[in-house]
Design an enzyme around this catalytic site. Sequence first.
Site, PDB file in Angstrom:
ATOM      1  N   SER A 209       0.810  -1.215   0.000  1.00 14.28           N
ATOM      2  CA  SER A 209       0.000   0.000   0.000  1.00 14.28           C
ATOM      3  C   SER A 209       0.847   1.270   0.000  1.00 14.28           C
ATOM      4  O   SER A 209       0.434   2.290  -0.551  1.00 14.28           O
ATOM      5  CB  SER A 209      -0.937   0.003   1.210  1.00 14.28           C
ATOM      6  OG  SER A 209      -1.867  -1.055   1.137  1.00 14.28           O
ATOM      7  N   HIS A 272      -0.119   3.615   4.645  1.00 19.61           N
ATOM      8  CA  HIS A 272      -0.924   4.309   3.654  1.00 19.61           C
ATOM      9  C   HIS A 272      -0.642   5.809   3.698  1.00 19.61           C
ATOM     10  O   HIS A 272      -0.470   6.462   2.660  1.00 19.61           O
ATOM     11  CB  HIS A 272      -2.417   4.068   3.914  1.00 19.61           C
ATOM     12  CG  HIS A 272      -2.827   2.638   3.844  1.00 19.61           C
ATOM     13  ND1 HIS A 272      -2.480   1.705   4.807  1.00 19.61           N
ATOM     14  CD2 HIS A 272      -3.577   1.964   2.931  1.00 19.61           C
ATOM     15  CE1 HIS A 272      -2.985   0.528   4.488  1.00 19.61           C
ATOM     16  NE2 HIS A 272      -3.655   0.649   3.351  1.00 19.61           N
TER      17      HIS A 272
END
Length: 325
Positions: A209, A272
Amino acid sequence: MHLKVASKEHIRIGAQHRCGSSLETQDPGGWMEDIDIEEQAPFPVDRDGKQLGEGEERRKAGCCEKLHQSISRWMLPSDIRETYLERANCCPPPIFIILISIGELAVFIYYAAWKPQKQWVTLGEGIWNSPLTYKPGLRQDAWRFLSYMFVHAGVQHILGNLVMQLLLGIPLELVHKGFEVGMVYMAGVLAGSLASSIFDPLSALVGASGGVYALMGGYFMNAVVNFREMIPLLGVFRILVIVMIVGTDVGFALYRRFLTDSAGMKVSFVAHIGGGVAGMTIGYVFFSCYDKKLLKDPRFWLCIVGYVVFILFAVLFNIFLSPAP
């Protein structure tokens, strides 16, 4: 084959010539010069010799040209699309993003088939014992700060990352080539693990991610800054799609972090954020310098210095200040 052509001073065109009669020219004094037809610029004609208009030439463009025309409308502001189309080609292909995706899928399949774990929805013990997974207690294994991108927690996890990085990474790599996309992707992966080690130091980390969010962050900043030049209606659509994808993915990440417990380990969602910030800084500079000298852009050096300072701080934090064992 050569033709004799008279200069303007020696040719008189009468009314009969304008009406379609033949024109006769003479060469009394050797004042005619040779012109090689093969050296003249060719006219755009089809196979029957009929001259083509601009629209017909565009329709006869190959698949590669059509692909680049579509990509330019999605990836670049209007003022540099022509420059891109003049240089665009399909060689080399987007090899970086394809190879990294194949590697991540291969590792997932390997751990999904690992005995006694023969299920795919949510992987268990296999990924936690992997030498690739980032674990706070094993952070002295420096490669784990990068290798965690190859390990995913389940089908939903890897499919989301693969779909996003292929749909966004392939067009970006066709425009900016593999070096730029690879640098942004890896910068996001490293920023994600380092940020997680600082702000969520007791949590493990798996998944790509960080790299995916770096690509999205760079593209998002381009879409916002060049909103008017990148076709406003498509700009709104682009931004809304990115917001929806980010919201959904972060929701799953929060669920894995706070509502599930896999083998006693929590999966951090901070990667993230770290990857997204890396993309909105370094990624934006890389992706906005298509027709510029990157090393002469002061924004590039500002981002590099900031990134290096962050890495040094993260290393010192993990050595001296981290509460992790």
